[in-house]
Design an enzyme around this catalytic site. Structure first.
Site, mmCIF file in Angstrom:
data_model
loop_
_atom_site.group_PDB
_atom_site.id
_atom_site.type_symbol
_atom_site.label_atom_id
_atom_site.label_comp_id
_atom_site.label_asym_id
_atom_site.label_seq_id
_atom_site.Cartn_x
_atom_site.Cartn_y
_atom_site.Cartn_z
ATOM 1 N N HIS A 37 0.840 -1.206 0.000
ATOM 2 C CA HIS A 37 0.000 0.000 0.000
ATOM 3 C C HIS A 37 0.876 1.257 0.000
ATOM 4 O O HIS A 37 0.592 2.225 -0.697
ATOM 5 C CB HIS A 37 -0.893 0.026 1.244
ATOM 6 C CG HIS A 37 -1.835 -1.139 1.367
ATOM 7 N ND1 HIS A 37 -1.735 -2.055 2.388
ATOM 8 C CD2 HIS A 37 -2.896 -1.522 0.621
ATOM 9 C CE1 HIS A 37 -2.702 -2.956 2.259
ATOM 10 N NE2 HIS A 37 -3.416 -2.659 1.197
ATOM 11 N N LYS A 149 -0.318 -6.607 -8.048
ATOM 12 C CA LYS A 149 -0.571 -7.806 -7.242
ATOM 13 C C LYS A 149 -1.972 -8.378 -7.536
ATOM 14 O O LYS A 149 -2.168 -9.577 -7.596
ATOM 15 C CB LYS A 149 -0.425 -7.406 -5.766
ATOM 16 C CG LYS A 149 -1.235 -8.144 -4.762
ATOM 17 C CD LYS A 149 -0.502 -9.348 -4.263
ATOM 18 C CE LYS A 149 -1.169 -10.005 -3.088
ATOM 19 N NZ LYS A 149 -2.592 -9.863 -2.971
ATOM 20 N N GLN A 153 -8.069 -7.487 -10.982
ATOM 21 C CA GLN A 153 -8.766 -6.315 -10.449
ATOM 22 C C GLN A 153 -8.369 -5.051 -11.227
ATOM 23 O O GLN A 153 -9.211 -4.209 -11.537
ATOM 24 C CB GLN A 153 -8.437 -6.152 -8.964
ATOM 25 C CG GLN A 153 -8.921 -4.863 -8.346
ATOM 26 C CD GLN A 153 -8.763 -4.863 -6.841
ATOM 27 O OE1 GLN A 153 -9.598 -5.419 -6.137
ATOM 28 N NE2 GLN A 153 -7.711 -4.260 -6.325
HETATM 29 P P1 AMP Z 1 -6.257 -4.167 -0.464
HETATM 30 O O1 AMP Z 1 -6.143 -3.359 0.787
HETATM 31 O O2 AMP Z 1 -5.744 -5.555 -0.347
HETATM 32 O O3 AMP Z 1 -7.625 -4.069 -1.098
HETATM 33 O O4 AMP Z 1 -5.271 -3.476 -1.517
HETATM 34 C C1 AMP Z 1 -5.361 -2.115 -1.834
HETATM 35 C C2 AMP Z 1 -4.457 -1.841 -3.014
HETATM 36 O O5 AMP Z 1 -3.115 -2.173 -2.675
HETATM 37 C C3 AMP Z 1 -4.825 -2.671 -4.250
HETATM 38 O O6 AMP Z 1 -4.706 -1.860 -5.406
HETATM 39 C C4 AMP Z 1 -3.787 -3.765 -4.222
HETATM 40 O O7 AMP Z 1 -3.514 -4.298 -5.495
HETATM 41 C C5 AMP Z 1 -2.589 -3.024 -3.682
HETATM 42 N N1 AMP Z 1 -1.621 -3.967 -3.131
HETATM 43 C C6 AMP Z 1 -1.852 -4.947 -2.213
HETATM 44 N N2 AMP Z 1 -0.732 -5.654 -1.997
HETATM 45 C C7 AMP Z 1 0.227 -5.127 -2.798
HETATM 46 C C8 AMP Z 1 1.604 -5.443 -3.047
HETATM 47 N N3 AMP Z 1 2.212 -6.427 -2.434
HETATM 48 N N4 AMP Z 1 2.270 -4.671 -3.944
HETATM 49 C C9 AMP Z 1 1.655 -3.649 -4.592
HETATM 50 N N5 AMP Z 1 0.365 -3.303 -4.399
HETATM 51 C C10 AMP Z 1 -0.341 -4.041 -3.526
#
Ligand code: AMP
Length: 282
Positions: A37, A149, A153
Site C-alpha cells: 500500500h 498484485k 482487479q
Molecule cells: P487491499 O487493501 O488488499 O484491497 O489493496 C489495496 C491496493 O493495494 C490494491 O490496489 C492492491 O492491489 C494493492 N496492493 C496490495 N498488496 C500489494 C503489493 N504487495 N504490492 C503492490 N500493491 C499491492
C-alpha cells in the site's frame, strides 16, 4: 492530514478542491496497511498535488463463507502510516453509513470478471466495482493507484473507467515482495511458519514459468507442468489455478506469444493467496 469518517465531510471538502489546481491522486485500500500500500501512496505523492487514501473493509466483496469477520483491522497504525507517507486526506467511512439499510445498487463488469478470481469468488468483483464506483464518485480523483498484485482487479477497474467514460487514469504499480518473492499481503500475517514457507512457492512457480518461457518453450501445457512441479506433492497446498493468459483479455492460451500474464492462486488451510507475473516473449 485530515481524517473524515462521514460522506458529508468528504463532499464539502471535494467541492472546495475545485478551486485548487493540480491532480488529485486516490489510493483505495481495505486497511491493515503494509509496504505494498505504501508504494502506491508514495507514487501518488510524487505525481499529485493532493493524495487521498481510503480505508474501508468492503463487505460487498467478501463471499458469505469468506473472511470478512477476521479480516485484519488496524486503524490507528494505518492512520499513522498515512500521515508519515504525506497523505492529505484519509477517508474511512463506517460500513453502515456507506451502505445504509436501503442500499440496492450494484455495478458489474461482465467478461473480464468471469474467470479466475471471478470463478473462485463469484460475487467478489461486483463488490469491488460497486465500492470503487462509489469512492470514485465521492473523491473524483484524476489518477487512481492500484497494485499489479491484483492483476485481474486492475483490468476490471480499468474497464469500468473506460466503459463509463470517467476522466481518470489508472496507475498500475509493481507488486512489492518479501525477500523470498512472496507478494506482501494483509493476509500473510495469518500464515503459520510452515505455511509461510509453502506460500513462497507461489512466486517461485511463477518465476519458473517465466524462466521456462525464456528458454523458448511456447507450449502452455509443458510450461504449466514445470510450474506445478514446484509445489511437489504437499497435501496441505491446494492449487486453485496456475494459468497462462492473454494479458489483456485474461483468456487462457495454449501457445505463448506476445505479452502474457501468469496468474496463480493457492489455498493454504483457510488462507487464499494470489499472485501473477507479466512475461514479454521475445
Ligand atoms: P487491499 O487493501 O488488499 O484491497 O489493496 C489495496 C491496493 O493495494 C490494491 O490496489 C492492491 O492491489 C494493492 N496492493 C496490495 N498488496 C500489494 C503489493 N504487495 N504490492 C503492490 N500493491 C499491492
Amino acid at each position: 492530514m485530515r481524517v473524515f469518517h462521514s460522506v458529508r465531510n468528504l463532499h464539502s471538502w471535494r467541492t472546495k478542491q475545485e478551486l485548487l489546481e493540480g491532480p488529485i491522486g486516490f489510493v483505495p485500500t481495505m486497511g491493515a496497511l503494509h509496504d505494498g500500500h505504501l508504494s502506491l501512496m508514495q507514487r501518488a505523492r510524487k505525481q499529485c498535488r493532493t493524495v487521498v487514501v481510503s480505508v474501508f473493509v468492503n463487505p460487498l466483496q467478501f463471499g458469505e463463507t469468506e473472511d470478512l469477520g477476521r479480516y485484519p483491522r488496524s486503524f490507528r497504525a494505518d492512520r499513522r502510516l498515512c500521515r508519515e507517507a504525506g497523505v492529505d486526506l484519509l477517508f474511512a467511512p463506517p460500513p453502515e453509513e456507506f451502505y445504509p439499510a436501503n442500499f440496492q445498487t450494484t455495478v458489474t463488469v461482465n467478461r473480464l470478471t468471469r474467470r479466475w478470481e471471478g470463478e473462485a469468488r463469484p460475487t467478489h468483483f461486483q463488490g469491488v466495482t460497486t465500492v470503487v464506483t462509489k469512492l470514485f464518485g465521492l473523491v473524483r480523483p484524476h489518477l487512481v493507484y492500484f497494485g499489479q498484485k491484483d492483476y485481474q482487479q486492475c483490468l476490471v477497474v480499468n474497464q469500468l473507467i473506460q466503459d463509463l467514460n470517467w476522466d481518470m487514469r489508472m496507475i498500475r504499480c509493481p507488486t512489492v515482495r518479501e525477500s523470498d518473492g512472496l507478494a506482501v499481503s494483509s493476509r500473510n500475517r495469518f500464515l503459520s511458519a510452515h505455511q509461510r514457507v509453502q506460500a513462497g512457492l507461489l512466486s517461485k512457480a511463477l518465476r519458473q514459468g517465466s524462466d521456462v518461457i525464456r528458454t523458448g518453450i511456447r507450449n502452455v501445457r509443458t510450461i504449466q507442468s514445470r510450474m506445478e512441479k514446484i509445489f511437489g506433492s504437499d497435501p496441505d497446498v491446494h492449487l486453485d489455478y496456475l494459468a497462462i493468459c492473454d494479458s489483456k483479455s485474461l483468456e487462457p492460451l495454449t501457445q505463448v506469444g506476445g505479452t502474457v500474464v501468469i496468474l496463480g492462486a493457492v489455498r493454504l488451510g483457510t488462507i487464499r493467496l494470489i499472485d501473477n507475473l507479466l512475461v514479454r516473449c521475445p
